[in-house]
Design a protein around this motif. Sequence first.
Motif, mmCIF file in Angstrom:
data_model
loop_
_atom_site.group_PDB
_atom_site.id
_atom_site.type_symbol
_atom_site.label_atom_id
_atom_site.label_comp_id
_atom_site.label_asym_id
_atom_site.label_seq_id
_atom_site.Cartn_x
_atom_site.Cartn_y
_atom_site.Cartn_z
ATOM 1 N N PRO A 273 86.522 17.151 2.526
ATOM 2 C CA PRO A 273 87.741 17.994 2.697
ATOM 3 C C PRO A 273 88.503 17.399 4.137
ATOM 4 O O PRO A 273 90.380 17.330 3.627
ATOM 5 C CB PRO A 273 87.522 19.307 2.201
ATOM 6 C CG PRO A 273 86.223 19.350 1.487
ATOM 7 C CD PRO A 273 85.182 18.264 2.137
ATOM 8 N N GLY A 274 88.043 17.866 5.377
ATOM 9 C CA GLY A 274 88.669 17.727 5.762
ATOM 10 C C GLY A 274 88.772 16.503 7.139
ATOM 11 O O GLY A 274 89.379 16.306 7.815
ATOM 12 N N ILE A 275 88.642 15.402 6.452
ATOM 13 C CA ILE A 275 88.377 14.095 6.894
ATOM 14 C C ILE A 275 89.748 14.012 7.271
ATOM 15 O O ILE A 275 90.693 13.843 6.395
ATOM 16 C CB ILE A 275 87.398 13.315 6.501
ATOM 17 C CG1 ILE A 275 87.333 11.289 7.365
ATOM 18 C CG2 ILE A 275 88.200 12.653 5.102
ATOM 19 C CD1 ILE A 275 86.795 11.030 6.781
ATOM 20 N N THR B 188 81.063 13.938 7.538
ATOM 21 C CA THR B 188 80.890 14.419 8.236
ATOM 22 C C THR B 188 81.664 14.050 9.608
ATOM 23 O O THR B 188 81.966 14.241 10.314
ATOM 24 C CB THR B 188 79.427 15.664 9.336
ATOM 25 O OG1 THR B 188 78.295 14.662 9.418
ATOM 26 C CG2 THR B 188 78.728 16.405 8.448
ATOM 27 N N ALA B 189 82.037 13.257 8.876
ATOM 28 C CA ALA B 189 82.801 12.268 9.925
ATOM 29 C C ALA B 189 85.043 12.973 9.515
ATOM 30 O O ALA B 189 85.212 13.829 8.834
ATOM 31 C CB ALA B 189 83.440 10.515 9.977
ATOM 32 N N ASP B 190 85.427 12.710 10.952
ATOM 33 C CA ASP B 190 86.507 13.601 11.321
ATOM 34 C C ASP B 190 87.831 12.689 11.369
ATOM 35 O O ASP B 190 88.867 13.209 10.611
ATOM 36 C CB ASP B 190 86.074 13.827 12.825
ATOM 37 C CG ASP B 190 85.380 15.076 13.303
ATOM 38 O OD1 ASP B 190 85.861 16.307 12.128
ATOM 39 O OD2 ASP B 190 84.603 14.777 14.090
ATOM 40 N N TRP B 191 87.122 11.527 10.733
ATOM 41 C CA TRP B 191 88.606 9.880 11.044
ATOM 42 C C TRP B 191 87.560 9.112 10.312
ATOM 43 O O TRP B 191 86.360 8.843 10.682
ATOM 44 C CB TRP B 191 88.901 9.489 12.077
ATOM 45 C CG TRP B 191 89.470 11.148 13.072
ATOM 46 C CD1 TRP B 191 89.182 11.720 13.938
ATOM 47 C CD2 TRP B 191 90.464 11.089 13.521
ATOM 48 N NE1 TRP B 191 90.082 13.247 14.518
ATOM 49 C CE2 TRP B 191 91.512 12.376 14.167
ATOM 50 C CE3 TRP B 191 92.142 10.460 12.106
ATOM 51 C CZ2 TRP B 191 92.395 12.874 14.358
ATOM 52 C CZ3 TRP B 191 93.404 11.204 12.249
ATOM 53 C CH2 TRP B 191 93.505 12.034 13.409
ATOM 54 N N LEU B 192 88.350 8.735 9.839
ATOM 55 C CA LEU B 192 88.147 7.180 8.963
ATOM 56 C C LEU B 192 90.017 5.913 9.801
ATOM 57 O O LEU B 192 90.753 6.170 8.682
ATOM 58 C CB LEU B 192 87.989 6.703 7.417
ATOM 59 C CG LEU B 192 88.206 6.274 6.990
ATOM 60 C CD1 LEU B 192 86.373 5.227 6.661
ATOM 61 C CD2 LEU B 192 87.637 6.461 5.403
ATOM 62 N N ILE B 193 89.100 4.485 10.087
ATOM 63 C CA ILE B 193 89.962 4.326 10.279
ATOM 64 C C ILE B 193 89.669 3.170 8.988
ATOM 65 O O ILE B 193 88.516 2.296 9.389
ATOM 66 C CB ILE B 193 89.327 3.637 11.944
ATOM 67 C CG1 ILE B 193 89.752 5.062 12.193
ATOM 68 C CG2 ILE B 193 91.102 2.159 11.716
ATOM 69 C CD1 ILE B 193 89.973 4.314 13.706
ATOM 70 N N ILE B 194 90.777 2.749 8.218
ATOM 71 C CA ILE B 194 90.783 1.294 7.495
ATOM 72 C C ILE B 194 91.521 0.560 8.320
ATOM 73 O O ILE B 194 92.771 0.537 8.131
ATOM 74 C CB ILE B 194 90.967 1.924 6.037
ATOM 75 C CG1 ILE B 194 90.505 3.022 5.992
ATOM 76 C CG2 ILE B 194 91.134 0.557 5.411
ATOM 77 C CD1 ILE B 194 90.844 3.072 4.337
#
Length: 336
Positions: free
Chosen positions: A188-190, A117-123
């Motif tokens: 799908p929304g991330i 359910t995360a909105d953002w992934l910072i790599i």
Amino acid sequence: MDFRLEFDVKPFVSRIQHNQKIMLTGSCFTEHIAKYLFDARFNILSNPNGILFNPSSITSSVISYIEKQTYTEAALFYFNESWHSWDYHSRFSGPDKEKVLEAINNSQAGAHEFLKTADWLIITLGSAFGYEWTDKTGELHYPANRNSNIVANCHKVPTDKFKKRLLSVEEILAGLDEMIYRLSFFNPGIKIIFTISPVRHIRDGFVENNKSKAVLIQCVHQLVEKFDRLFYFPAYELVLDDLRDYRFFAEDMVHPNYFATQYVWEKFTAACIDPSAYTLMKEIQKINIAFRHRPFNPGSAAHKQFLQSNLNKIQSLTQAYPYLDFAEEVKYFEGK
């Protein structure tokens, strides 16, 4: 006179809202950004596997969260009186095998649920160099069913057990491409923000470090140009091209110091965080400062008023923003 070239980062088309969920993964620079986000009360999960540097290990870890991979005893090895995983940072290692497995599997399960359910992934990619397991003697257990021979952490195992090599643009892109594809079905929304760590891996050599960073930069920009919902934040360029001075590095001349990370955070805030959060972040910062304050005379009426004032501020903020958690601060202010 101007003594440096400063550049502003163009604000993202879509920016982080304060009530959104953010997962961060990657190099040690990830943990600097995570700390700033945590202090500002963003809902974050940082480095479920611990610090990871190479893109192969980062992509494998994210896919393992999607699959909710469970680790068994067969995935661990014993070395220097501790149990370790080739996929996890040594902060998960320890002498008790069951506790190591429990910590790893709890982290896997937590990452799976958060990422769903995360909105953002910072790599944050640190280095294009990978350490590939090559030992054929069987002295240390290495699982045969691993998808890659690139380890996330060597755990001080002798270097003759590995082959150090620069990962190619093609294999990095293939891994990241698969990760993005899998993630697009899982959540799908991330949205994904890529950064390149400004920490220089001088132990690889000056020339080699630049080769490594160049490979990472090329890969990231190819991906950002290919996919929607992918962004690039230039942490590397801000430190190496904008600040460009050893005054902004720690004593080892490799890691950015407080002033550099603070500068990057300010640029990150302006480019990546929605302006609607700025006022709230300032109010939270005031409470953080008050929480860290240690009074000269804790029994004074003035200090009691100071404590009550901050309790009132917290109450007002949590009424307006119910998702905020000030449990530790409330305990402190009430207890005093």
